[in-house]
Design a protein around this motif. Structure first.
Motif, PDB file in Angstrom:
ATOM      1  N   ASP A  70     -47.106 -32.023  10.328  1.00 54.21           N
ATOM      2  CA  ASP A  70     -47.765 -31.072  10.940  1.00 54.21           C
ATOM      3  C   ASP A  70     -47.662 -31.299  12.596  1.00 54.21           C
ATOM      4  O   ASP A  70     -47.861 -30.312  13.297  1.00 54.21           O
ATOM      5  CB  ASP A  70     -49.116 -31.177  10.357  1.00 54.21           C
ATOM      6  N   LEU A  71     -47.941 -32.528  12.779  1.00 52.67           N
ATOM      7  CA  LEU A  71     -47.964 -32.811  14.346  1.00 52.67           C
ATOM      8  C   LEU A  71     -46.300 -32.292  14.977  1.00 52.67           C
ATOM      9  O   LEU A  71     -46.448 -31.819  15.933  1.00 52.67           O
ATOM     10  CB  LEU A  71     -47.740 -34.567  14.365  1.00 52.67           C
ATOM     11  N   LYS A  72     -45.645 -32.668  14.268  1.00 60.74           N
ATOM     12  CA  LYS A  72     -44.143 -32.057  14.662  1.00 60.74           C
ATOM     13  C   LYS A  72     -44.157 -30.550  14.535  1.00 60.74           C
ATOM     14  O   LYS A  72     -43.627 -29.975  15.584  1.00 60.74           O
ATOM     15  CB  LYS A  72     -42.931 -32.608  13.845  1.00 60.74           C
ATOM     16  N   ALA A  73     -44.502 -29.945  13.610  1.00 60.54           N
ATOM     17  CA  ALA A  73     -44.720 -28.475  13.232  1.00 60.54           C
ATOM     18  C   ALA A  73     -45.520 -27.771  14.483  1.00 60.54           C
ATOM     19  O   ALA A  73     -45.144 -26.896  14.971  1.00 60.54           O
ATOM     20  CB  ALA A  73     -45.202 -28.031  11.992  1.00 60.54           C
ATOM     21  N   ALA A  74     -46.400 -28.708  14.892  1.00 61.49           N
ATOM     22  CA  ALA A  74     -47.460 -27.989  16.024  1.00 61.49           C
ATOM     23  C   ALA A  74     -46.746 -28.286  17.382  1.00 61.49           C
ATOM     24  O   ALA A  74     -47.423 -27.972  18.410  1.00 61.49           O
ATOM     25  CB  ALA A  74     -48.789 -28.739  16.063  1.00 61.49           C
ATOM     26  N   GLY A  75     -45.657 -28.866  17.552  1.00 62.43           N
ATOM     27  CA  GLY A  75     -44.636 -28.815  18.736  1.00 62.43           C
ATOM     28  C   GLY A  75     -44.657 -30.256  19.506  1.00 62.43           C
ATOM     29  O   GLY A  75     -44.026 -30.285  20.349  1.00 62.43           O
ATOM     30  N   VAL A  76     -45.302 -31.069  18.791  1.00 62.94           N
ATOM     31  CA  VAL A  76     -45.017 -32.512  19.377  1.00 62.94           C
ATOM     32  C   VAL A  76     -43.981 -33.541  18.598  1.00 62.94           C
ATOM     33  O   VAL A  76     -44.335 -34.036  17.592  1.00 62.94           O
ATOM     34  CB  VAL A  76     -46.451 -33.532  19.146  1.00 62.94           C
ATOM     35  N   SER A  84     -64.478 -33.246   1.129  1.00 56.79           N
ATOM     36  CA  SER A  84     -64.814 -32.867   2.880  1.00 56.79           C
ATOM     37  C   SER A  84     -64.622 -31.262   3.479  1.00 56.79           C
ATOM     38  O   SER A  84     -65.123 -30.778   4.323  1.00 56.79           O
ATOM     39  CB  SER A  84     -64.295 -34.179   3.575  1.00 56.79           C
ATOM     40  N   TYR A  85     -63.633 -30.776   2.558  1.00 56.47           N
ATOM     41  CA  TYR A  85     -63.299 -29.583   3.225  1.00 56.47           C
ATOM     42  C   TYR A  85     -64.208 -28.646   3.132  1.00 56.47           C
ATOM     43  O   TYR A  85     -64.310 -27.581   3.925  1.00 56.47           O
ATOM     44  CB  TYR A  85     -61.802 -29.071   2.776  1.00 56.47           C
ATOM     45  N   ALA A  86     -65.484 -28.824   2.174  1.00 60.59           N
ATOM     46  CA  ALA A  86     -66.545 -27.978   1.995  1.00 60.59           C
ATOM     47  C   ALA A  86     -67.395 -28.166   3.384  1.00 60.59           C
ATOM     48  O   ALA A  86     -67.956 -26.942   3.909  1.00 60.59           O
ATOM     49  CB  ALA A  86     -67.271 -28.190   1.030  1.00 60.59           C
ATOM     50  N   PHE A 108     -51.333 -30.987   5.766  1.00 55.60           N
ATOM     51  CA  PHE A 108     -52.053 -32.050   5.117  1.00 55.60           C
ATOM     52  C   PHE A 108     -53.544 -31.513   4.759  1.00 55.60           C
ATOM     53  O   PHE A 108     -54.168 -31.776   3.717  1.00 55.60           O
ATOM     54  CB  PHE A 108     -52.487 -33.072   6.336  1.00 55.60           C
ATOM     55  N   PHE A 109     -54.144 -30.506   5.760  1.00 53.74           N
ATOM     56  CA  PHE A 109     -55.447 -29.948   5.294  1.00 53.74           C
ATOM     57  C   PHE A 109     -55.121 -28.890   4.116  1.00 53.74           C
ATOM     58  O   PHE A 109     -56.119 -29.228   3.360  1.00 53.74           O
ATOM     59  CB  PHE A 109     -55.503 -28.916   6.413  1.00 53.74           C
TER      60      PHE A 109
END
Lengths: 242, 242, 242, 242
Positions: D93-99, D142-144, D166-167
């Motif tokens: 996700d970190l890479k997908a988000a551009g980092v 926790s997602y609640a 991940f989420f």
């Protein structure tokens, strides 16, 4: 090195053990005393109660930055899961064979059993994490070598199937497990040194198992001389065997 | 049991080892090959490098709610402190004896050395924390038994004092240490079972040391057949010994 | 970085804590309730009972192939030796201050005390082994910062010297220890990154100590509302304080 | 206590966190800066890489002499197996988000992330082995509580589904896992004290997670002042985000 060469080394080591081991000799000599089996089961109970635990500990050493180590980590946890609680089969067999000792009164492991267990924890936590595969490599196929001796013991000591569930369980699940181990060895061993690390642990865990069996045979000699902690156990919980 | 009975058991065990051990036999047979000493020093280096560490780990098991365990904890840490870095004496002796191998190229420990080390970590972390005293009990006085063999080796292999600093150091500090251990055994062993726990570890660590020495002798046979990892080391760093 | 910059960071962190901490605020506000001191001593007892142990564990991480790491290993074991049993001073003070609770009934540590202890074990076993010096760095000189608050508490709560032996002991041995730590930081920190590792642990152990003190203050609020496990202890063992 | 009361305590703790947490405040205030999400993902990567490991370690504490502990041991290993490698989703996700930072250059965890990880290892190895269920109890649901905040962040930062695997993964598997945890809590908690042990770890792991999120927010303030290690990472691997 290769899977084939590991197998050759394993066969050579088994041949030595089958020739020299004191417990195997006792069985080949035709002992009918079921207390020999009881002593063997007690040590089996003890080392088996650590197998899932030391297997799971390997996971702690792995860096999950690549798919190879993640696959190996999953293998370690799956394998630990499958082994969980198996020591209770050895305990069940002990009771079925006529030694009705409660777990709380089970004598502590013999020194060579504790040494074997200590080595497994050590190699699971130190050095090349692939090393523990060296133990699984032979353990999963041990019944091809040790099976005949066990069947002779069963015949002479009049052991029913209900007294041999640990043996039966571990000879049945054999094939799939042996394939899994080979796949993992090939995945994790990329260099000659990796193979040698696995081979060393294979040979040494076989050696330490043989020493554990020797210790069982020595303890049986103590039982015959009424010098073992087990004499009190047999008197109290297995009067018919004494 | 008592200190006296521990000593009787120790003497009996040493007598067995002096009679049967393959490395001792090699020395008694008059070997002049200093490579035997070099192999012994390398394994000494390896196990000694763990002694302070596994000794200190005993502290972690102690409940400091009474003065007895606090005294034992201080003993463990003091003893660990005194042992720190002693492995470098073994390494120094290896170089003095003509094997100028850098630490970074030192071959890994033999399997029976690793087994010995594994057992020491295990008994330092599991079971009765007094158990590790069983190792110190004989180690501090081992030169009374092993000393004569070492002196014969020294004579035949022409080893100077500068090549035997590890041996000299550990025979000198002997007396005070042996007294400390006895005091601790008496402090920590309150029941017959406590003494038996210590006795078992005393006997098993002597046994595992003997197996380590046997492994050195077997490795030397490999060296003679040019089948050991040590052949490359001797060729490169000790050409005069080969 | 340098020792000087570490001290500057430490002073800044202490200034924050002295300004914001809830327990310190309670003392500065003039509380006369000796139960505040009792709660503080109990947590001191708990974390101090782990200090020698986690300090000794650092030894296990060190590679004794060079004199630098051998020196550090000796420092760790010596320092562990000096700290051994110090928790009993905190327990002594608790009893001297009027809370005569037996050790076997001492309530478990508060969550933020356990978190502090957990962090110390973790950094002693993982990452740069020099990191634990970050804790010793401020702990050995903490009385320069925390001492005045303690003296105010002593005055308002009428604490005699006999009730403050832990405090007195750790302010006396201060100077030599602080010098030892600085020497070790300079020995072990060769790069900017080493210094940053030590600085991070210095700041975080100060932070976690402050959170432990905050937790003591929150537990005291529970005591006032009769919602704490400590109410039963005070009622039974320190009726004069309630 | 009971499952219901655990849930009530959990809801109360979440309410506090949602009200006070600095990272949540930053998101509720409408930040559009995707670097906030990147910093959060990096810490998620770090703590998640330890979850399977500390979960598996619980197995080592269990005595497999009864079916209750064997069931719990299987649960621990199964759960560890399911969590294995999940940290790579956070990294993805970190890479997908551009980092596009390589793993080898990923900055070390923040101090409060390391503290959280340290606490998980500690409670997995010490005290009541049921305690780790206190972490799973809230983590699986926790997602609640945290889900709405995440969706707001997604909207404002324009995060696609491919940046939130991940989420998504952890909100999907939720239900079955939550049921498993409740079953295990009921199996392992036989006394009020057992429930309190689990409740304390539930509250403290929620607290330590909140502190980790606060630390992310503080690190973001450093990024804005160009004082963070992450500035170099963003400049090199995510120039479009800076």
């Amino acid at each position: 090195m290769s899977i084939e060469k590991l197998k050759t080394q394993m066969e050579k080591k088994w041949a030595e053990i089958l020739k020299d081991n004191q417990l195997i000799k006792l069985i080949l000599d035709g002992t009918k005393d079921r207390r020999v089996y009881a002593l063997y089961l007690a040590e089996t109970y003890h080392y088996a109660s650590h197998n899932a635990k030391n297997q799971a500990l390997v996971a702690n050493k792995l860096k999950t930055t690549n798919s190879k180590e993640i696959n190996y980590m999953k293998y370690c946890l799956e394998h630990a899961l499958e082994e969980t609680g198996h020591e209770l089969m050895a305990y069940h067999d002990l009771k079925a064979a006529g030694v009705n000792v409660p777990l709380s009164e089970m004598p502590a492991p013999l020194p060579d059993t504790e040494t074997f267990v200590a080595y497994l924890y050590y190699i699971s936590q130190n050095g090349n994490p692939a090393r523990r595969l060296g133990y699984s490599f032979w353990a999963e196929s041990s019944y091809a070598y040790f099976g005949e001796v066990m069947l002779l013991a069963a015949k002479n000591m009049e052991l029913s199937k209900a007294m041999m569930t640990f043996f039966a369980e571990h000879s049945d699940i054999d094939v799939k497990h042996a394939e899994d181990v080979e796949r993992m060895v090939n995945l994790m061993c990329k260099t000659e040194e990796d193979f040698e690390d696995v081979a060393e642990v294979m040979n040494q865990t076989l050696e330490l198992t043989a020493r554990m069996l020797d210790n069982v045979a020595r303890e049986y000699q103590k039982v015959l001389k009424n010098e073992s902690k087990w004499n009190a156990i047999f008197n109290k919980y297995a009067p018919s065997l004494s």
